[in-house]
Write an enzyme that holds these catalytic residues in place. Structure first.
Site, mmCIF file in Angstrom:
data_model
loop_
_atom_site.group_PDB
_atom_site.id
_atom_site.type_symbol
_atom_site.label_atom_id
_atom_site.label_comp_id
_atom_site.label_asym_id
_atom_site.label_seq_id
_atom_site.Cartn_x
_atom_site.Cartn_y
_atom_site.Cartn_z
ATOM 1 N NE ARG A 1 -3.082 -3.732 -1.417
ATOM 2 C CZ ARG A 1 -2.762 -4.536 -0.523
ATOM 3 N NH1 ARG A 1 -1.416 -4.686 -0.525
ATOM 4 N NH2 ARG A 1 -3.178 -5.318 0.591
ATOM 5 C CE LYS B 1 -6.536 -1.502 4.828
ATOM 6 N NZ LYS B 1 -7.849 -1.729 4.212
ATOM 7 N NE ARG C 1 -3.634 -2.297 2.665
ATOM 8 C CZ ARG C 1 -3.262 -3.528 3.536
ATOM 9 N NH1 ARG C 1 -1.825 -3.709 3.989
ATOM 10 N NH2 ARG C 1 -4.007 -4.326 3.624
#
Length: 309
Positions: free
Chosen positions: A254, A174, A150
């Site tokens: 991605r 995350k 990311r």
């Protein structure tokens, strides 16, 4: 003009999301924006988080739909509101959860549209020049495509996260979840150029502005850590050069990494681990993309693919 503070209950919820759930700063900032507009709506109706009713939330959803806001934005805001009210009920700050039966909005499940391998080559070939930012930009794009990182993970990299001997990079996804991802010779070569005397070294300032900038992998022209917004503009810049600006974003790189891995026979579980997906179902969307591409090639190449069609 300073923004109105959130109610104490909402601030406590955000603190809980940080401490107990490990949500990232970007996620918390998005929750804060969504909850601020929700709480402002309540305030205008002389209501609070502790007395809002289910029918009030239905009215809120109706107003948001009528406002022509993007469906994805409404869905994201409702997710934050649901989590907030669930938290208030769990913590017994109110006896019920008015959002428990709240009907949401359906977000169309758009299949990612990755770049072709030819487009990837055109994109990377568009980065020419020997200035420090040219070396930086090529290293950034090569790394994004090589690892499926990311954009926030890439700009958050520090020097200790790179293992040049093993061609590995440590990414923090995350919830600050860590994963180790390999990168190939093209990305390694671009990183070597960036870390040479003609690259990153020429952007190092006499004095670092902030603690942590000295360890940043990617620097801007002022010698500070490259921001996510600036990195996004870098991607768009070369997309325009390569003539693919309408299709390109950091997330498309991605998507492209994952799809091309599957196209060339990578195991789905390996791609899941590489991208940092918690659920295999999130990764499976790329198999649909690969199958569609397979059919396109089959229809155009097989002599009997369209017989009788």
């Amino acid at each position: 003009m300073p923004r109105e503070p959130l109610p104490l209950e909402a601030e406590e919820f955000l603190a809980w999301m940080l401490a107990e759930k490990g949500r990232s700063a970007n996620t918390l900032a998005a929750y804060r924006r969504d909850l601020r507009s929700y709480c402002a709506w309540l305030d205008a109706r002389k209501q609070t988080l502790l007395d809002v009713r289910h029918e009030d939330l239905v009215a809120f959803v109706g107003e948001r739909k009528a406002s022509d806001s993007a469906t994805s934005s409404i869905a994201r805001q409702l997710a934050a509101i649901r989590m907030l009210h669930r938290y208030l009920a769990i913590e017994r700050l109110r006896p019920d959860d008015p959002a428990a039966e709240l009907q949401g909005v359906k977000v169309p499940s758009g299949i990612p549209k990755p770049l072709t391998e030819t487009q990837i080559n055109s994109l990377l070939d568009s980065i020419v020049g020997h200035e420090p930012i040219d070396h930086r930009d090529r290293a950034l794009l090569e790394l994004l495509y090589a690892t499926g990182a990311r954009i926030s993970e890439a700009v958050g990299l520090s020097l200790g996260d790179l293992d040049f001997d093993g061609r590995l990079v440590r990414l923090y996804g995350k919830g600050s979840k860590e994963r180790i991802v390999p990168f190939g010779s093209s990305a390694a070569g671009a990183l070597d150029d960036w870390f040479s005397a003609r690259g990153r070294a020429r952007l190092i300032p006499i004095r670092w502005q902030r603690r942590g900038d000295a360890e940043a992998v990617f620097l801007n022209t002022r010698g500070s850590r490259l921001t996510r917004q600036a990195a996004w503009l870098v991607v768009k810049k070369y997309g325009q050069r390569a003539g693919i600006s309408d299709e390109l974003s950091p997330h498309v790189l991605r998507h492209s990494c994952a799809t091309h891995l599957l196209d060339h026979g990578a195991d789905l579980r390996v791609v899941q681990e590489m991208l940092g997906h918690v659920s295999i179902s999130t990764t499976q969307v790329y198999t649909r993309v690969s199958q569609e591409r397979l059919w396109d090639v089959y229809r155009s190449a097989h002599p009997r693919a369209t017989l009788g069609a």
